[in-house]
Design a protein around this motif. Structure first.
Motif, mmCIF file in Angstrom:
data_model
loop_
_atom_site.group_PDB
_atom_site.id
_atom_site.type_symbol
_atom_site.label_atom_id
_atom_site.label_comp_id
_atom_site.label_asym_id
_atom_site.label_seq_id
_atom_site.Cartn_x
_atom_site.Cartn_y
_atom_site.Cartn_z
ATOM 1 N N GLY A 184 3.719 8.300 -10.438
ATOM 2 C CA GLY A 184 2.704 7.411 -11.016
ATOM 3 C C GLY A 184 1.841 8.200 -11.991
ATOM 4 N N ALA A 185 0.969 7.478 -12.693
ATOM 5 C CA ALA A 185 0.074 8.153 -13.638
ATOM 6 C C ALA A 185 -0.998 8.931 -12.870
ATOM 7 C CB ALA A 185 -0.589 7.121 -14.547
ATOM 8 N N ARG A 186 -1.494 10.024 -13.478
ATOM 9 C CA ARG A 186 -2.505 10.866 -12.828
ATOM 10 C C ARG A 186 -3.693 10.048 -12.308
ATOM 11 N NH1 ARG A 186 -4.515 16.117 -12.930
ATOM 12 N NH2 ARG A 186 -2.834 16.806 -14.261
ATOM 13 N N ALA A 187 -4.144 9.096 -13.123
ATOM 14 C CA ALA A 187 -5.361 8.352 -12.768
ATOM 15 C C ALA A 187 -5.071 7.186 -11.811
ATOM 16 C CB ALA A 187 -6.016 7.828 -14.037
ATOM 17 N N ASP A 188 -3.793 6.909 -11.548
ATOM 18 C CA ASP A 188 -3.430 5.711 -10.781
ATOM 19 C C ASP A 188 -3.117 6.069 -9.317
ATOM 20 O OD1 ASP A 188 -2.553 3.308 -9.836
ATOM 21 O OD2 ASP A 188 -1.152 2.919 -11.493
ATOM 22 N N LEU A 189 -4.156 6.217 -8.515
ATOM 23 C CA LEU A 189 -3.966 6.614 -7.111
ATOM 24 C C LEU A 189 -3.233 5.534 -6.326
ATOM 25 C CD1 LEU A 189 -7.443 8.260 -6.414
ATOM 26 C CD2 LEU A 189 -5.280 9.409 -6.928
ATOM 27 N N THR A 190 -3.435 4.272 -6.709
ATOM 28 C CA THR A 190 -2.753 3.168 -6.024
ATOM 29 C C THR A 190 -1.240 3.307 -6.178
ATOM 30 O OG1 THR A 190 -4.653 1.774 -6.464
ATOM 31 C CG2 THR A 190 -2.620 0.641 -5.889
ATOM 32 N N ALA A 191 -0.796 3.601 -7.409
ATOM 33 C CA ALA A 191 0.644 3.785 -7.648
ATOM 34 C C ALA A 191 1.163 4.999 -6.872
ATOM 35 C CB ALA A 191 0.904 3.958 -9.146
ATOM 36 N N GLN A 192 0.380 6.067 -6.834
ATOM 37 C CA GLN A 192 0.816 7.278 -6.124
ATOM 38 C C GLN A 192 0.953 7.012 -4.624
ATOM 39 O OE1 GLN A 192 -1.619 10.717 -7.283
ATOM 40 N NE2 GLN A 192 -1.867 9.776 -9.287
ATOM 41 N N ALA A 193 0.007 6.239 -4.065
ATOM 42 C CA ALA A 193 0.083 5.900 -2.636
ATOM 43 C C ALA A 193 1.354 5.083 -2.365
ATOM 44 C CB ALA A 193 -1.152 5.101 -2.222
ATOM 45 N N HIS A 194 1.639 4.167 -3.261
ATOM 46 C CA HIS A 194 2.796 3.289 -3.136
ATOM 47 C C HIS A 194 4.100 4.092 -3.170
ATOM 48 C CE1 HIS A 194 4.825 -0.556 -3.603
ATOM 49 N NE2 HIS A 194 5.551 -0.009 -4.551
ATOM 50 N N VAL A 210 0.832 -1.218 0.000
ATOM 51 C CA VAL A 210 0.000 0.000 0.000
ATOM 52 C C VAL A 210 0.861 1.261 0.000
ATOM 53 C CG1 VAL A 210 -1.750 1.331 1.233
ATOM 54 C CG2 VAL A 210 -1.899 -1.176 1.184
ATOM 55 N N GLY A 211 1.771 1.377 0.947
ATOM 56 C CA GLY A 211 2.657 2.543 0.989
ATOM 57 C C GLY A 211 2.168 3.691 1.848
ATOM 58 N N LEU A 212 0.928 3.644 2.335
ATOM 59 C CA LEU A 212 0.412 4.640 3.290
ATOM 60 C C LEU A 212 -0.068 3.887 4.531
ATOM 61 C CD1 LEU A 212 -1.795 6.890 0.958
ATOM 62 C CD2 LEU A 212 0.566 7.314 1.689
ATOM 63 N N GLU A 213 -0.027 4.554 5.697
ATOM 64 C CA GLU A 213 -0.404 3.895 6.940
ATOM 65 C C GLU A 213 -1.878 3.504 6.931
ATOM 66 O OE1 GLU A 213 0.609 6.938 6.589
ATOM 67 O OE2 GLU A 213 2.434 7.354 7.719
ATOM 68 N N SER A 214 -2.238 2.635 7.893
ATOM 69 C CA SER A 214 -3.599 2.074 7.952
ATOM 70 C C SER A 214 -4.672 3.141 8.149
ATOM 71 C CB SER A 214 -3.674 1.069 9.105
ATOM 72 O OG SER A 214 -3.371 1.710 10.337
ATOM 73 N N THR A 215 -5.870 2.810 7.685
ATOM 74 C CA THR A 215 -7.075 3.571 8.013
ATOM 75 C C THR A 215 -7.345 3.384 9.503
ATOM 76 O OG1 THR A 215 -7.970 3.046 5.836
ATOM 77 C CG2 THR A 215 -9.564 3.729 7.523
ATOM 78 N N ILE A 216 -7.666 4.474 10.218
ATOM 79 C CA ILE A 216 -8.009 4.339 11.648
ATOM 80 C C ILE A 216 -9.459 4.765 11.884
ATOM 81 C CG2 ILE A 216 -7.474 5.025 14.020
ATOM 82 C CD1 ILE A 216 -4.639 5.589 13.230
ATOM 83 N N VAL A 217 -10.220 3.872 12.533
ATOM 84 C CA VAL A 217 -11.618 4.153 12.888
ATOM 85 C C VAL A 217 -11.779 3.999 14.388
ATOM 86 C CG1 VAL A 217 -14.007 3.383 12.675
ATOM 87 C CG2 VAL A 217 -12.523 3.349 10.693
ATOM 88 N N LYS A 218 -12.391 5.000 15.016
ATOM 89 C CA LYS A 218 -12.715 4.881 16.443
ATOM 90 C C LYS A 218 -14.173 4.478 16.577
ATOM 91 C CE LYS A 218 -12.486 7.123 20.842
ATOM 92 N NZ LYS A 218 -11.988 8.186 21.661
ATOM 93 N N LEU A 219 -14.437 3.419 17.347
ATOM 94 C CA LEU A 219 -15.815 2.923 17.502
ATOM 95 C C LEU A 219 -16.432 3.414 18.801
ATOM 96 C CD1 LEU A 219 -15.770 -0.802 16.351
ATOM 97 C CD2 LEU A 219 -16.774 1.164 15.178
ATOM 98 N N ASP A 220 -17.734 3.759 18.695
ATOM 99 C CA ASP A 220 -18.539 4.059 19.873
ATOM 100 C C ASP A 220 -19.879 3.384 19.603
ATOM 101 O OD1 ASP A 220 -19.920 5.077 21.976
ATOM 102 O OD2 ASP A 220 -19.918 7.154 21.289
ATOM 103 N N GLY A 221 -20.058 2.178 20.113
ATOM 104 C CA GLY A 221 -21.235 1.377 19.750
ATOM 105 C C GLY A 221 -21.211 1.089 18.258
ATOM 106 N N ASN A 222 -22.318 1.405 17.568
ATOM 107 C CA ASN A 222 -22.363 1.201 16.117
ATOM 108 C C ASN A 222 -21.873 2.402 15.330
ATOM 109 O OD1 ASN A 222 -23.246 -1.442 15.793
ATOM 110 N ND2 ASN A 222 -25.336 -0.840 16.342
ATOM 111 N N LYS A 223 -21.490 3.449 16.052
ATOM 112 C CA LYS A 223 -21.002 4.650 15.372
ATOM 113 C C LYS A 223 -19.491 4.576 15.221
ATOM 114 C CE LYS A 223 -24.388 8.102 16.740
ATOM 115 N NZ LYS A 223 -24.861 8.038 18.116
ATOM 116 N N GLY A 224 -18.995 5.052 14.072
ATOM 117 C CA GLY A 224 -17.559 5.085 13.865
ATOM 118 C C GLY A 224 -17.115 6.479 13.439
ATOM 119 N N VAL A 225 -15.929 6.855 13.870
ATOM 120 C CA VAL A 225 -15.337 8.107 13.393
ATOM 121 C C VAL A 225 -14.038 7.763 12.682
ATOM 122 C CG1 VAL A 225 -14.514 10.408 14.009
ATOM 123 C CG2 VAL A 225 -16.229 9.289 15.446
#
Ligand code: AMP
Ligand code: MG
Length: 348
Positions: A288-298, A177-192
């Motif tokens: 990376g190519a303009r349309a290739d966000l995966t390559a840019q993240a990497h 991936v090349g970028l750090e993990s997605t972080i979600v904070k949970l409060d019951g069924n709600k997430g931030v």
């Protein structure tokens, strides 16, 4: 301290992983690959290991660490799990998602920066999984960079920053991936959503409809503002030369870049298709190519490291990423690296 580097080819039967696991159990520090970025790991149940991680990174000790487990249910002894946690786990674990839950007493406050919550992640990388399993303890790990440097996306980056400060570096090649993990904070069924990553807001909303996005993901913090995630208040990935992000109509931005590229001391993080348009001698870091966000993240953090190492760059320009999909994660890292400097280019 002497740092040993081992290449790991077959994680399930590798002697280096056994050595590294023993080092973790004895309170030592091991750099290991994950699918996001390299981590700087220590035993998450050992307060001294946590202190040593902060010292090796040069990181403020109120910035909490993520604990890494081999399977979602392995979080049970350390965190108060919930239905919402297991729903997220079913869809995104193992993978690049971190979930914040109330902590149990088994995790020392030195790991969580004094917070009563703990961040849990189950990485997908085979070396990370084999290491955590062999260690038999949860592994607390921030990114394996010195504080303020871009996160490492290959073993050489981690070695640049941490040789002499850790016991072992496990080299498992480039991070996917090349970028750090997605972080979600949970409060019951709600997430931030606290930090965007390869698991996008749309991915999350399909499983957790009550998802909101913390304002600090896209905005600058006001002076003295409180944040949900301590890491948000620190300036991140600051390149040595100031970075300026460009937004505006595609051809106008391109014309601006072509003009700037011939100036002394200017470096440009450009799209691959722009390379041939730039003047001879321009200092370019194709992402990376303009349309290739995966390559840019990497590529983003590696490009920032290369720019940092360049002897003559005084100013860096890059395109402002879009805020949609994986673009949001790129946008979030880019505005931090640029200390929120965005220049709007008008059509001329
Ligand atoms: P890193 O390990 O370098 O990817 O950074 C981990 C980030 O996770 C930190 O900077 C925090 O912002 C965030 N984090 C970890 N634990 C918590 C927590 N208990 N509550 C909120 N944010 C957290
Ligand atoms: Mg980090």
């Amino acid at each position: 301290m002497e740092t040993k580097v081992y290449q790991v080819i077959t994680p399930e039967r590798d002697a280096a992983i056994e050595k590294a696991a023993a080092v973790l159990r004895q309170g030592g520090l091991v750099v290991f690959p994950t699918e996001t970025v390299y981590g700087l790991g220590g035993d998450a149940t050992n307060p001294q290991a946590a202190k040593d991680i902060y010292a090796a990174k040069g990181r403020p000790s109120d910035n909490p660490l993520i604990i890494h487990v081999a399977a979602p249910e392995d979080a049970e002894p350390y965190a108060v799990t919930s239905d919402a946690y297991y729903r997220l786990a079913r869809h995104f674990m193992p993978g690049p998602l971190t979930v914040i839950l109330p902590k149990k007493d088994t995790i020392p406050l030195s790991v969580t920066g004094g917070l009563e919550t703990v961040a849990v992640r189950c990485p997908a990388h085979p070396v990370a999984r084999a290491l955590i399993r062999a260690a038999g303890v949860p592994v607390a790990a921030p990114s394996a960079n010195r504080s303020g440097r871009p996160s490492p996306t290959c073993a050489a980056h981690a070695a640049e920053d941490l040789t002499g400060r850790v016991d072992i570096i496990l080299d498992g090649g480039d991070c996917e991936v090349g970028l750090e993990s997605t972080i979600v904070k949970l409060d019951g069924n709600k997430g931030v959503l606290l930090r965007p990553g390869a698991v996008t807001p749309d991915d999350l909303k399909a499983v957790l409809p009550e998802l909101s996005i913390a304002p600090a993901v896209t905005a600058a913090l006001a002076e003295g503002e409180r944040v949900l995630s301590p890491g948000m208040k620190y300036r991140h990935y600051a390149p040595t030369a100031p970075l300026i992000l460009l937004e505006g109509e595609e051809s106008a931005v391109r014309a601006f870049l072509v003009e700037k590229a011939s100036e002394q001391g200017v470096g440009i993080l450009c799209f691959n298709e722009e390379v041939n348009l730039m003047p001879k001698g321009a200092i370019l870091f194709p992402v990376g190519a303009r349309a290739d966000l995966t390559a840019q993240a990497h590529r983003l953090f590696g490009a920032l490291r290369e720019a940092d190492a360049h002897p003559t760059i005084k100013k860096l320009y890059a395109h402002l990423p879009p805020k949609e999909g994986l673009g949001l994660a790129l946008y979030n890292r880019a505005i931090r690296a640029a200390a929120h400097t965005i220049l709007h280019i008008d059509r001329t």
